[in-house]
Design a protein around this motif. Structure first.
Motif, PDB file in Angstrom:
ATOM      1  N   LEU A  44       0.848  -1.194   0.000  1.00 50.04           N
ATOM      2  CA  LEU A  44       0.000   0.000   0.000  1.00 50.04           C
ATOM      3  C   LEU A  44       0.878   1.235   0.000  1.00 50.04           C
ATOM      4  CD1 LEU A  44      -3.143   0.779   0.412  1.00 50.04           C
ATOM      5  CD2 LEU A  44      -2.470   1.283   2.756  1.00 50.04           C
ATOM      6  N   TYR A  45       0.562   2.168  -0.900  1.00 47.87           N
ATOM      7  CA  TYR A  45       1.194   3.483  -0.885  1.00 47.87           C
ATOM      8  C   TYR A  45       0.236   4.417  -0.168  1.00 47.87           C
ATOM      9  CZ  TYR A  45       3.860   7.544  -2.461  1.00 47.87           C
ATOM     10  OH  TYR A  45       4.627   8.670  -2.486  1.00 47.87           O
ATOM     11  N   GLN A  46       0.742   5.157   0.820  1.00 52.15           N
ATOM     12  CA  GLN A  46      -0.177   5.979   1.616  1.00 52.15           C
ATOM     13  C   GLN A  46       0.530   7.140   2.278  1.00 52.15           C
ATOM     14  OE1 GLN A  46      -0.781   6.114   5.337  1.00 52.15           O
ATOM     15  NE2 GLN A  46      -0.113   4.108   6.098  1.00 52.15           N
ATOM     16  N   PRO A  47      -0.193   8.198   2.682  1.00 48.17           N
ATOM     17  CA  PRO A  47      -1.599   8.456   2.370  1.00 48.17           C
ATOM     18  C   PRO A  47      -1.716   9.477   1.232  1.00 48.17           C
ATOM     19  CG  PRO A  47      -0.914   9.898   4.158  1.00 48.17           C
ATOM     20  CD  PRO A  47       0.333   9.181   3.671  1.00 48.17           C
ATOM     21  N   PHE A  48      -2.825   9.404   0.507  1.00 48.12           N
ATOM     22  CA  PHE A  48      -3.161  10.464  -0.435  1.00 48.12           C
ATOM     23  C   PHE A  48      -4.323  11.219   0.201  1.00 48.12           C
ATOM     24  CE2 PHE A  48      -5.034  12.501  -4.137  1.00 48.12           C
ATOM     25  CZ  PHE A  48      -3.911  12.923  -4.842  1.00 48.12           C
ATOM     26  N   ARG A  49      -4.092  12.497   0.528  1.00 48.55           N
ATOM     27  CA  ARG A  49      -5.048  13.236   1.365  1.00 48.55           C
ATOM     28  C   ARG A  49      -5.876  14.227   0.567  1.00 48.55           C
ATOM     29  NH1 ARG A  49      -3.629  12.250   6.604  1.00 48.55           N
ATOM     30  NH2 ARG A  49      -1.417  11.903   7.044  1.00 48.55           N
ATOM     31  N   ASP A  50      -7.013  14.559   1.158  1.00 49.94           N
ATOM     32  CA  ASP A  50      -7.807  15.726   0.755  1.00 49.94           C
ATOM     33  C   ASP A  50      -8.161  15.732  -0.733  1.00 49.94           C
ATOM     34  OD1 ASP A  50      -7.709  16.657   3.400  1.00 49.94           O
ATOM     35  OD2 ASP A  50      -5.782  17.640   3.058  1.00 49.94           O
ATOM     36  N   PHE A  51      -8.745  14.609  -1.191  1.00 45.26           N
ATOM     37  CA  PHE A  51      -9.116  14.538  -2.607  1.00 45.26           C
ATOM     38  C   PHE A  51     -10.561  14.976  -2.875  1.00 45.26           C
ATOM     39  CE2 PHE A  51     -11.158  12.299  -6.089  1.00 45.26           C
ATOM     40  CZ  PHE A  51     -10.380  12.740  -7.152  1.00 45.26           C
ATOM     41  N   ASP A  52     -11.491  14.405  -2.108  1.00 46.14           N
ATOM     42  CA  ASP A  52     -12.904  14.492  -2.497  1.00 46.14           C
ATOM     43  C   ASP A  52     -13.605  15.751  -2.000  1.00 46.14           C
ATOM     44  OD1 ASP A  52     -14.428  13.948   0.198  1.00 46.14           O
ATOM     45  OD2 ASP A  52     -12.854  12.438   0.111  1.00 46.14           O
ATOM     46  N   SER A  53     -14.818  15.970  -2.487  1.00 49.54           N
ATOM     47  CA  SER A  53     -15.729  17.013  -1.989  1.00 49.54           C
ATOM     48  C   SER A  53     -15.200  18.424  -2.236  1.00 49.54           C
ATOM     49  CB  SER A  53     -16.004  16.843  -0.481  1.00 49.54           C
ATOM     50  OG  SER A  53     -16.235  15.489  -0.163  1.00 49.54           O
ATOM     51  N   LEU A  87      -3.770   4.345  -0.743  1.00 49.80           N
ATOM     52  CA  LEU A  87      -4.783   4.731   0.240  1.00 49.80           C
ATOM     53  C   LEU A  87      -5.194   6.181  -0.008  1.00 49.80           C
ATOM     54  CD1 LEU A  87      -6.126   3.937   3.116  1.00 49.80           C
ATOM     55  CD2 LEU A  87      -4.412   5.492   4.002  1.00 49.80           C
ATOM     56  N   VAL A  88      -6.473   6.406  -0.207  1.00 48.24           N
ATOM     57  CA  VAL A  88      -6.999   7.767  -0.313  1.00 48.24           C
ATOM     58  C   VAL A  88      -7.923   7.973   0.875  1.00 48.24           C
ATOM     59  CG1 VAL A  88      -8.436   9.331  -1.666  1.00 48.24           C
ATOM     60  CG2 VAL A  88      -6.799   7.827  -2.823  1.00 48.24           C
ATOM     61  N   CYS A  89      -7.565   8.905   1.749  1.00 48.35           N
ATOM     62  CA  CYS A  89      -8.421   9.080   2.922  1.00 48.35           C
ATOM     63  C   CYS A  89      -9.388  10.235   2.726  1.00 48.35           C
ATOM     64  CB  CYS A  89      -7.604   9.212   4.201  1.00 48.35           C
ATOM     65  SG  CYS A  89      -6.122  10.197   4.096  1.00 48.35           S
ATOM     66  N   SER A  90     -10.468  10.173   3.443  1.00 54.77           N
ATOM     67  CA  SER A  90     -11.528  11.168   3.251  1.00 54.77           C
ATOM     68  C   SER A  90     -10.977  12.552   3.578  1.00 54.77           C
ATOM     69  CB  SER A  90     -12.741  10.830   4.119  1.00 54.77           C
ATOM     70  OG  SER A  90     -12.406  10.825   5.483  1.00 54.77           O
ATOM     71  N   ASN A  91     -11.501  13.539   2.888  1.00 53.15           N
ATOM     72  CA  ASN A  91     -10.976  14.896   2.948  1.00 53.15           C
ATOM     73  C   ASN A  91     -11.193  15.529   4.328  1.00 53.15           C
ATOM     74  OD1 ASN A  91     -10.251  17.596   2.459  1.00 53.15           O
ATOM     75  ND2 ASN A  91     -10.934  17.473   0.324  1.00 53.15           N
ATOM     76  N   VAL A  92     -10.112  16.103   4.865  1.00 57.70           N
ATOM     77  CA  VAL A  92     -10.188  16.823   6.138  1.00 57.70           C
ATOM     78  C   VAL A  92     -10.059  18.336   5.907  1.00 57.70           C
ATOM     79  CG1 VAL A  92      -8.997  17.231   8.335  1.00 57.70           C
ATOM     80  CG2 VAL A  92      -9.210  14.900   7.451  1.00 57.70           C
ATOM     81  N   ALA A  93      -9.083  18.704   5.072  1.00 57.95           N
ATOM     82  CA  ALA A  93      -8.671  20.111   5.019  1.00 57.95           C
ATOM     83  C   ALA A  93      -9.372  20.943   3.959  1.00 57.95           C
ATOM     84  CB  ALA A  93      -7.165  20.185   4.796  1.00 57.95           C
ATOM     85  N   THR A  94      -9.635  20.358   2.773  1.00 60.95           N
ATOM     86  CA  THR A  94     -10.079  21.212   1.658  1.00 60.95           C
ATOM     87  C   THR A  94     -11.497  20.910   1.189  1.00 60.95           C
ATOM     88  OG1 THR A  94      -9.158  19.697   0.002  1.00 60.95           O
ATOM     89  CG2 THR A  94      -7.702  21.444   0.825  1.00 60.95           C
ATOM     90  N   ALA A  95     -12.177  20.001   1.852  1.00 58.10           N
ATOM     91  CA  ALA A  95     -13.551  19.677   1.444  1.00 58.10           C
ATOM     92  C   ALA A  95     -14.433  20.907   1.640  1.00 58.10           C
ATOM     93  CB  ALA A  95     -14.085  18.513   2.274  1.00 58.10           C
ATOM     94  N   SER A  96     -15.222  21.228   0.618  1.00 58.18           N
ATOM     95  CA  SER A  96     -16.084  22.408   0.735  1.00 58.18           C
ATOM     96  C   SER A  96     -17.517  22.135   0.289  1.00 58.18           C
ATOM     97  CB  SER A  96     -15.500  23.566  -0.076  1.00 58.18           C
ATOM     98  OG  SER A  96     -15.417  23.174  -1.439  1.00 58.18           O
ATOM     99  N   ILE A  97     -17.746  20.984  -0.322  1.00 50.43           N
ATOM    100  CA  ILE A  97     -19.089  20.695  -0.841  1.00 50.43           C
ATOM    101  C   ILE A  97     -19.561  19.352  -0.291  1.00 50.43           C
ATOM    102  CG2 ILE A  97     -20.484  20.448  -2.933  1.00 50.43           C
ATOM    103  CD1 ILE A  97     -18.051  21.848  -4.409  1.00 50.43           C
TER     104      ILE A  97
END
Lengths: 631, 631
Positions: A59-68, A97-107
């Motif tokens: 596993l390559y990790q983490p990829f952060r703050d992708f969605d929303s 690993l893509v973890c759910s957005n913490v920092a940049t999610a706006s929608i």
């Protein structure tokens, strides 16, 4: 079970971490991105080294703050993702690993998230990469693993699945049963972490206090049981953020980590068997769920042992044994002679046996001299030493050699994390030990002295190995951790973890001494239980024993707290006895002066008292500190 | 202001604690009961010792779990209380802390509580004792200080008042303004504690993480302002439960404690003056509240200083200075000659001045040799060195002697908690320093070289003195603590506390190194700011400087994150430059190889970038670790 570990669990460079994981026997590792970014190794070299070490890169990790996110940010995030997909090709890795957005999610829209994750999955597919989407417990919009899984199902792309991390699920107290209904094709990865139950913000808890399975309080066997029943058969991988592990010896921590997975594998199998017997699970209504052997994940088990039946002996090592001999004699121990081939003495009182090993302690003590007595070994009565030793070795307990001659009992021994030697002895129903016949040729065998047993032993643990010790005694010796306590001493708080058998035949107290007072200066002790402490104390006094002197202020306070009968209080004070009482019973005890870094305690348990006189421990610490200052 | 401290704040025996409090200059102490119970000193001796040391015995504490109980338990509690009242007579003490019931409260009735507290007050009256009732933040039924005060008012007995503890009030975010309406006759005691704002259960927070005022994040000046306005004039006493203070040197911690009260006294006076100017307070509607001089509590102030205007110099000490001289020369520093009477050299580049002190570092470094260079002193430009030094001395900063000859500038200096020497220098508006004329007789004065200033200095703090250092720089040097950061390194997390002036002319970074890597092996550094880092780096390279080698993987990741122009990225990589960007601006920097335990950094700040390249710190740590392993 395929075992894995994230490189963030360990100290050192990427190279050192990989090597340690291979030595500890892991099947694969997760590459924690900062470990690669800070490494001088090109990705191709990492790939080759992993292959040479026999490690898969899982596993390559983490990829952060992708969605929303908004459209512009999505474009940037996809560009960022593609760069990592290309890097993964050079590493020969296929899961990120893509973890759910913490920092940049706006929608906050599941439709938008699904669309964005769909775009990511399509891009990943072009590069042969699988995206494992994980709900962080503190994710801005997605913090629940079932939510993450629903998004994965909505996208329904072969390159998008979910990652289940026990910390993110159990820290939030989510029910884990729904995992069973997940399609195994959609579970791309499973991470396991344990943690003590702390009441603090979940991010700090996660980043600093995770521990290896068996060192915390999460029900990981149940979590794993549901994962197995879902049909998952991929890696089970440790992802532990822990301030201490980050600075401990890398090879040693890797072994501790591996031990935790071996133990978890066994516990998971047991949970599945028990659940199968109980007929719970997702079989057709009323139909018992099938046993664990029916699932794709194979779970190895270990040699089975019961908890130890008691202490067989305790061994104190000292170059100059005079002080020890004097104190043991004054306590009422009988000298049973020297061993016929080794430089050791046997002392006993009833079934309490103390061996004095006439050699300098293994780890030299600059403060009090190398000759200073220290607790060196403990013997435990087990049903089968051979089976128990096999279990300990499978749990990677380091074996310790003990020289023996023909016709002598061979002890199976291994080293505990604090380097105390643990020996597995053949218990007998009458509490005797066959090996004692190797001592005291020409001496008469001891006649029946006062009844006594080893009640408990207190060992100081180095701060780097406290959690490791808890798992070690849990897994290798079948002791159960009891609730944690803290005792103030003049030089800091002492953290105290009791490990015990269900019947309390064995009680072992692991003390985490203050940082300024680690093993070398911290005092350890052995406590013996007798039937009549007052009589024992009088006998000891008659033999000239130097008691730890208890301040008069203590007895005044005792009287204020308990309103004791004046005669009884006077007796306590006269004999330097300490007293405690709770709803279950009463406890009397006294301490000897310290010899080297060892002292002894005598206790009497009345009723069902199950403690250790914790309210009295600060008195003991203060008086011992005072003596140390003035000696 | 009468100053006090609870004995629980400190390590050691009761005797050692009392002595340390007297040396530090406290007016009185609170006797924490376990310190007395564990002491061999009879109460009469404690009383005499306190009198001899000039300490008043202000509060006996704690008396727990009294109120809201059933009748039987009340009888036992009154008996228990009477025993303590009698003990207090022997100690010559008249005030006892009774905290709201946590463990045994079973009846939630204010009427019952008032009746029971009334009985306690009556009994206390018989013994000449005053009961200070305190709401614990986690009290079962009484957890709010206004609730406790209402009960006190309801009982209305001269021997019952309340104790206000800032922790119990501010940890719960209670408004402190209502304190002003309390009758001063009913406030029997005031305890102050600071704490970092943590999100965890309040009991654990209270028992482990309290710190001295000025070391945490509570608004204690405001709390104290309300207390003063209420008319309270009794002791202001520290009650700090802290895992580190419990194991630190007792005399040193007592001085840290005293410093915190001296600082709090000044801050409280300032708050009162400001509130008075603003016309807030409880005066008649529209009438400004009177200034602080109108209240019974007298608040001493300190010599007033503005924040320092900049770094005047940094001093590195080394027995073998060759490596340092080489690196400074390669960085572009000019050698300005030796001092005319001392064994020190001056190197400068623009307004950045580095003194090389040709002596072994004060604290020997076993790992890298005593001759190994280390940061020894920092000079700060202040408006008036004499006033600033007087302030520092009133804050109990230990003065350091610096030999000087006639006609030489005399530096006012004192030792920081990590033993770095801090010198107060006369700043000039053009950034020059008069003392430089003492160097380089016969040398030409430096011509205008490249513009440079000291941007920041990173110092490693011993784990026992980290909080102390924050208060020290806050109070003595008028630096402001900035938000806390944590940086992963291969040997553990590094906790990083920036202290800075509002205009950022001074930035000082306090690093708490991992426990396995304390001061002696941890690397410290000095960073210089220049206008054009790329040009500077090219010049340095031309002069043969050994740069810290940044891995190629870093630049790949940088590109993935920021999408930099290919030429720019290539330049960064070619020159081993690190890069960061945020909403305020950009940051470029590079590091030198390490000399002894010191290295240097060159930085360029673009726009309003206010950070330190924190995302790059793990890279720096990893590469330095790798070098250490292989040298």
């Amino acid at each position: 079970m395929r075992t894995g570990i994230a490189t963030v669990c360990l100290s050192g460079t990427l190279k050192e971490k990989m090597q340690a994981c291979a030595i500890a026997g892991f099947d694969g590792i997760e590459i924690f991105e900062p470990d690669l970014v800070t490494s001088p190794l090109p990705p191709e070299d990492v790939r080759k080294m992993a292959a040479d070490l026999g490690l898969t890169l899982d596993l390559y990790q983490p990829f952060r703050d992708f969605d929303s996110v908004s459209g512009d940010l999505l474009t940037a995030n996809l560009r960022r993702a593609e760069a990592k997909f290309k890097l993964m090709a050079r590493l020969g890795m296929d899961t990120i690993l893509v973890c759910s957005n913490v920092a940049t999610a706006s929608i906050d829209s599941d439709d938008l998230r699904a669309e964005q994750l769909g775009q990511l999955a399509a891009l990943a597919g072009d590069h042969g990469v699988k995206v494992a989407y994980e709900a962080l417990a503190w994710g801005k919009y997605v913090s629940d693993y079932e939510h993450a899984h629903k998004l994965v199902e909505a996208v329904d792309h072969p390159n998008l699945g979910t990652c289940l991390d026990s910390f993110h699920i159990l820290s939030r107290n989510w029910d884990t049963a729904p995992i069973e209904a997940f399609s195994p094709d959609k579970i791309f990865f499973v991470q396991v972490a344990d943690a003590p139950k702390l009441s603090m913000d979940v991010l700090s808890w996660s980043r600093h206090y995770r521990v290896f399975p068996g060192e915390g309080q999460f029900d990981l066997a149940k979590f794993m049981g549901h994962v197995v029943r879902a049909g998952y058969s991929g890696p089970v991988s440790l992802e532990i953020f822990n301030d201490v592990f980050r600075q401990s010896d890398v090879e040693r921590t890797a072994v501790d980590a591996m031990r935790s997975l071996i133990w978890l594998e066994e516990q998971s199998a047991k949970w599945l068997d028990a659940a199968s017997d109980a007929g719970t699970g997702t079989g057709a209504a009323g139909t018992p769920a099938p046993g664990r052997r029916r699932y794709p994940m194979e779970l190895a088990t270990l040699p089975q042992v019961a908890e130890p039946a008691g202490y067989n002996f305790a061994e104190v090592r000292a170059a100059d044994t005079q002080g020890l001999e004097t104190v043991l004699g004054q306590l009422g121990f009988e000298f049973n002679g020297r061993h016929r081939t080794k430089d050791v003495q046997l002392w006993s009182m009833g079934h309490a046996r103390v061996i004095i090993n006439e050699a300098a302690p293994a780890d030299g003590d600059g403060a009090t001299g190398d000759a200073s007595p220290a607790i060196a070994a403990l013997g435990f009565d087990v049903a089968s030493p051979v089976i128990a030793a096999a279990r300990a070795q499978q749990l990677k307990a380091p074996a310790v050699p003990r020289k023996s001659q023909a016709n002598e009992e061979v002890f199976q021994g291994f080293a505990a994390p604090d380097s105390t030697e643990i020996f597995l002895c053949q218990g007998t129903s009458d509490g005797t030990a066959a090996w004692t016949s190797e001592f005291g040729e020409g001496l008469e065998n001891p006649t029946a002295g006062p009844t006594a047993v080893i009640d408990h032993v207190n060992l100081a643990q180095p701060w780097q190995h406290f959690d490791e010790a808890v798992l070690f005694y849990t897994s290798a010796l079948a002791l159960e951790p009891q609730p944690f306590a803290e005792v103030p001493s003049p030089t800091g708080l002492v953290r105290s973890q009791v490990m015990a058998t269900g019947d309390r035949a064995v009680r072992l107290v692991l003390n985490l001494a203050p940082l300024n007072q680690q093993r070398k200066t911290y005092q350890e002790h052995i406590a013996f239980a007798v039937d009549d402490l007052v009589a024992t104390a009088r006998d000891c006094r008659a033999r000239g024993l130097e008691f730890l002197q208890i301040p008069a202020n203590y007895y005044e306070d005792l009287d204020a707290r308990f309103g004791l009968a004046p005669d009884f209080l006077a007796t306590l004070q006269e004999l330097n006895l300490l007293y405690d009482r709770d709803a279950d019973g009463e406890f009397l005890h006294f301490y000897t002066a310290t010899v080297g870094s060892v002292f002894f305690e005598m206790v009497e348990r009345c009723g069902a008292y199950d403690g250790y006189g914790a309210p009295n421990a600060p008195v003991r610490h203060a008086v011992q500190y005072d003596h140390l200052q003035h000696r």
